[in-house]
Scaffold this motif. Structure first.
Motif, PDB file in Angstrom:
ATOM      1  N   PHE A  11       0.853  -1.192   0.000  1.00  0.00           N
ATOM      2  CA  PHE A  11       0.000   0.000   0.000  1.00  0.00           C
ATOM      3  C   PHE A  11       0.890   1.244   0.000  1.00  0.00           C
ATOM      4  O   PHE A  11       1.434   1.638   1.024  1.00  0.00           O
ATOM      5  CB  PHE A  11      -0.895  -0.021   1.235  1.00  0.00           C
ATOM      6  CG  PHE A  11      -1.942   1.062   1.284  1.00  0.00           C
ATOM      7  CD1 PHE A  11      -3.174   0.876   0.688  1.00  0.00           C
ATOM      8  CD2 PHE A  11      -1.689   2.256   1.930  1.00  0.00           C
ATOM      9  CE1 PHE A  11      -4.148   1.870   0.746  1.00  0.00           C
ATOM     10  CE2 PHE A  11      -2.654   3.252   1.997  1.00  0.00           C
ATOM     11  CZ  PHE A  11      -3.890   3.059   1.393  1.00  0.00           C
ATOM     12  N   GLY A  12       1.072   1.833  -1.168  1.00  0.00           N
ATOM     13  CA  GLY A  12       1.954   2.987  -1.290  1.00  0.00           C
ATOM     14  C   GLY A  12       1.210   4.297  -1.480  1.00  0.00           C
ATOM     15  O   GLY A  12      -0.015   4.337  -1.543  1.00  0.00           O
ATOM     16  N   LEU A  13       1.983   5.357  -1.542  1.00  0.00           N
ATOM     17  CA  LEU A  13       1.442   6.696  -1.797  1.00  0.00           C
ATOM     18  C   LEU A  13       1.635   7.010  -3.277  1.00  0.00           C
ATOM     19  O   LEU A  13       2.743   7.307  -3.727  1.00  0.00           O
ATOM     20  CB  LEU A  13       2.167   7.733  -0.932  1.00  0.00           C
ATOM     21  CG  LEU A  13       1.942   7.617   0.573  1.00  0.00           C
ATOM     22  CD1 LEU A  13       2.913   8.522   1.332  1.00  0.00           C
ATOM     23  CD2 LEU A  13       0.500   7.973   0.933  1.00  0.00           C
ATOM     24  N   GLY A  14       0.564   6.938  -4.040  1.00  0.00           N
ATOM     25  CA  GLY A  14       0.661   7.129  -5.485  1.00  0.00           C
ATOM     26  C   GLY A  14       0.121   8.463  -5.944  1.00  0.00           C
ATOM     27  O   GLY A  14      -0.208   9.351  -5.145  1.00  0.00           O
ATOM     28  N   GLU A  15       0.037   8.601  -7.239  1.00  0.00           N
ATOM     29  CA  GLU A  15      -0.450   9.835  -7.847  1.00  0.00           C
ATOM     30  C   GLU A  15      -1.958   9.999  -7.637  1.00  0.00           C
ATOM     31  O   GLU A  15      -2.693   9.027  -7.492  1.00  0.00           O
ATOM     32  CB  GLU A  15      -0.173   9.815  -9.347  1.00  0.00           C
ATOM     33  CG  GLU A  15       1.298   9.785  -9.722  1.00  0.00           C
ATOM     34  CD  GLU A  15       1.465   9.706 -11.226  1.00  0.00           C
ATOM     35  OE1 GLU A  15       0.815  10.497 -11.946  1.00  0.00           O
ATOM     36  OE2 GLU A  15       2.233   8.844 -11.690  1.00  0.00           O
ATOM     37  N   VAL A  16      -2.386  11.260  -7.640  1.00  0.00           N
ATOM     38  CA  VAL A  16      -3.816  11.561  -7.558  1.00  0.00           C
ATOM     39  C   VAL A  16      -4.391  11.366  -8.970  1.00  0.00           C
ATOM     40  O   VAL A  16      -4.609  12.311  -9.729  1.00  0.00           O
ATOM     41  CB  VAL A  16      -4.061  12.993  -7.050  1.00  0.00           C
ATOM     42  CG1 VAL A  16      -5.559  13.252  -6.892  1.00  0.00           C
ATOM     43  CG2 VAL A  16      -3.342  13.221  -5.735  1.00  0.00           C
ATOM     44  N   ASP A  17      -4.610  10.117  -9.316  1.00  0.00           N
ATOM     45  CA  ASP A  17      -5.066   9.762 -10.660  1.00  0.00           C
ATOM     46  C   ASP A  17      -5.943   8.520 -10.548  1.00  0.00           C
ATOM     47  O   ASP A  17      -5.447   7.399 -10.432  1.00  0.00           O
ATOM     48  CB  ASP A  17      -3.862   9.493 -11.565  1.00  0.00           C
ATOM     49  CG  ASP A  17      -4.257   9.198 -13.012  1.00  0.00           C
ATOM     50  OD1 ASP A  17      -5.474   9.042 -13.277  1.00  0.00           O
ATOM     51  OD2 ASP A  17      -3.356   9.121 -13.856  1.00  0.00           O
ATOM     52  N   GLU A  18      -7.249   8.712 -10.577  1.00  0.00           N
ATOM     53  CA  GLU A  18      -8.152   7.585 -10.355  1.00  0.00           C
ATOM     54  C   GLU A  18      -8.184   6.591 -11.510  1.00  0.00           C
ATOM     55  O   GLU A  18      -8.746   5.513 -11.397  1.00  0.00           O
ATOM     56  CB  GLU A  18      -9.568   8.077 -10.047  1.00  0.00           C
ATOM     57  CG  GLU A  18     -10.263   8.806 -11.150  1.00  0.00           C
ATOM     58  CD  GLU A  18     -11.671   9.218 -10.738  1.00  0.00           C
ATOM     59  OE1 GLU A  18     -12.594   9.006 -11.544  1.00  0.00           O
ATOM     60  OE2 GLU A  18     -11.846   9.734  -9.622  1.00  0.00           O
ATOM     61  N   ARG A  19      -7.525   6.921 -12.603  1.00  0.00           N
ATOM     62  CA  ARG A  19      -7.430   5.962 -13.715  1.00  0.00           C
ATOM     63  C   ARG A  19      -6.512   4.799 -13.347  1.00  0.00           C
ATOM     64  O   ARG A  19      -6.688   3.686 -13.856  1.00  0.00           O
ATOM     65  CB  ARG A  19      -6.915   6.657 -14.976  1.00  0.00           C
ATOM     66  CG  ARG A  19      -7.861   7.682 -15.573  1.00  0.00           C
ATOM     67  CD  ARG A  19      -7.181   8.458 -16.664  1.00  0.00           C
ATOM     68  NE  ARG A  19      -6.003   9.174 -16.169  1.00  0.00           N
ATOM     69  CZ  ARG A  19      -5.169   9.875 -16.937  1.00  0.00           C
ATOM     70  NH1 ARG A  19      -5.377   9.932 -18.244  1.00  0.00           N
ATOM     71  NH2 ARG A  19      -4.139  10.512 -16.409  1.00  0.00           N
ATOM     72  N   LYS A  20      -5.538   5.056 -12.464  1.00  0.00           N
ATOM     73  CA  LYS A  20      -4.624   3.979 -12.077  1.00  0.00           C
ATOM     74  C   LYS A  20      -4.499   3.806 -10.567  1.00  0.00           C
ATOM     75  O   LYS A  20      -3.978   2.800 -10.105  1.00  0.00           O
ATOM     76  CB  LYS A  20      -3.235   4.205 -12.672  1.00  0.00           C
ATOM     77  CG  LYS A  20      -2.530   5.482 -12.228  1.00  0.00           C
ATOM     78  CD  LYS A  20      -1.167   5.570 -12.923  1.00  0.00           C
ATOM     79  CE  LYS A  20      -0.391   6.797 -12.492  1.00  0.00           C
ATOM     80  NZ  LYS A  20       0.924   6.879 -13.179  1.00  0.00           N
ATOM     81  N   ASN A  21      -5.003   4.775  -9.809  1.00  0.00           N
ATOM     82  CA  ASN A  21      -4.897   4.704  -8.350  1.00  0.00           C
ATOM     83  C   ASN A  21      -6.284   4.520  -7.738  1.00  0.00           C
ATOM     84  O   ASN A  21      -7.053   5.475  -7.620  1.00  0.00           O
ATOM     85  CB  ASN A  21      -4.245   5.970  -7.797  1.00  0.00           C
ATOM     86  CG  ASN A  21      -3.900   5.855  -6.319  1.00  0.00           C
ATOM     87  OD1 ASN A  21      -4.393   4.972  -5.625  1.00  0.00           O
ATOM     88  ND2 ASN A  21      -3.066   6.762  -5.837  1.00  0.00           N
ATOM     89  N   PRO A  22      -6.622   3.303  -7.326  1.00  0.00           N
ATOM     90  CA  PRO A  22      -7.961   3.038  -6.793  1.00  0.00           C
ATOM     91  C   PRO A  22      -8.253   3.754  -5.487  1.00  0.00           C
ATOM     92  O   PRO A  22      -9.421   3.903  -5.118  1.00  0.00           O
ATOM     93  CB  PRO A  22      -7.953   1.521  -6.586  1.00  0.00           C
ATOM     94  CG  PRO A  22      -6.514   1.161  -6.423  1.00  0.00           C
ATOM     95  CD  PRO A  22      -5.773   2.095  -7.330  1.00  0.00           C
TER      96      PRO A  22
END
Length: 303
Positions: A11-22
């Motif tokens: 569980f990481g801190l990813g981009e604010v991009d709901e296309r790839k970050n659920p």
């Protein structure tokens, strides 16, 4: 003082991009609250070693404070090797707290067949995880299906869906019921640890719908738990070993930092300094050294 330590695999801190970050596609009121109410520390999981962070070395680093990746010279996936087991055996979070006179428990329940296999010295296929090795090397027993039926433990999937599907129990429990189980169990120990690893499994599958459902389940579980815990007296710490589910555009782990969330009295948590995975166990030990004994002394004076 009681501390609930929740370990969420992958569980990481990813981009604010709901296309790839659920995480940003899911409905997460609790996560939104956590970010505002607690301390969220972006925590390095790469540990100054080339290559993608992996579970065996990452988890060993979390639960021992030793840079396991540096010791091996690489990141190692899966379950710990003999070298990592020796690190865990020498010193780990459970063992250190027990030596200080505190009580600890692993809240995770094990299926009987799996438990018998990992306890069999002749078993070659099934190897215990880092948290299981830590539990056993600290002289503690693993929780069983009987414990689960008595409400004295949780299955790693939170609701017990896998147990129900495989016929071990008749029905699942809700995320709120699971949170109440964990809270009630945590009243009996100074530190209670719970591990959830479906996040990593689902991340590798790259299934957005399943990932969103899993994150919303975790969010509901944490939401009920936070309602139950007195965060002026007690602590909740949440962390992970490496990124994965936060970027479903790739099948592998990620180089992203992971969140270490600390919920508790603001004065007590503001001084906690965590930069990488190896800082987490020392930070927890410092909390107990600074506040755990004071709590015990105070109860002694009351009695």
């Amino acid at each position: 003082m009681k501390l609930i330590f929740i370990f969420i695999d992958g569980f990481g801190l990813g981009e604010v991009d709901e296309r790839k970050n659920p995480i940003y596609k899911a409905n997460t009121p609790t996560w939104d609250y956590i970010i505002k109410r607690g301390r969220l520390i972006a925590t390095d999981a790469c540990l100054e070693v080339a290559g993608l962070p992996q579970s065996a070395t990452g988890q060993t680093s979390i639960f021992t404070g030793v840079n396991a990746s540096k010791v091996l010279g690489r990141h190692l996936h899966g379950q710990p090797t003999e070298a990592l087991r020796n690190i865990i055996k020498n010193s780990n979070l459970f063992k250190e707290l027990l030596e200080r006179g505190f009580t600890v428990t692993n809240a995770n329940v094990y299926r009987p067949e799996y438990l018998s296999r990992i306890l069999d010295p002749k078993e070659k296929e099934y190897k215990p995880s880092v948290t299981t090795v830590m539990t056993l090397e600290s002289g503690l027993s693993c929780r069983t299906l009987e414990d689960y039926k008595l409400g004295k433990g949780l299955y790693h999937d939170i609701t017990g869906k896998i147990l129900a599907e495989e016929g071990y129990v008749e029905s699942t429990i809700s995320p709120s019921d699971a949170a109440r189980r964990l809270y009630n169990l945590s009243r009996e120990y100074d530190l209670t640890m719970f591990e959830h690893f479906l996040t990593d499994v689902i991340g590798h599958k790259m299934d957005m719908e399943e990932a969103v459902g899993n994150i919303e389940l975790i969010d509901s579980f944490l939401g009920e738990l936070i309602k139950l815990v007195d965060l002026e007296e007690d602590f909740i710490i949440i962390t992970s070993d490496h990124g994965n589910i936060e970027d479903l555009s790739v099948k592998t782990h990620t180089f992203n930092k992971v969140p270490t969330v600390i919920l508790g009295n603001r004065e007590k948590i503001d001084s906690i300094n965590i930069k990488s995975l190896i800082d987490i166990t020392p930070a927890i030990l410092n909390l107990f050294d600074n506040y755990g004994n004071l709590d015990k002394q105070g109860k002694g004076l009351e009695n």
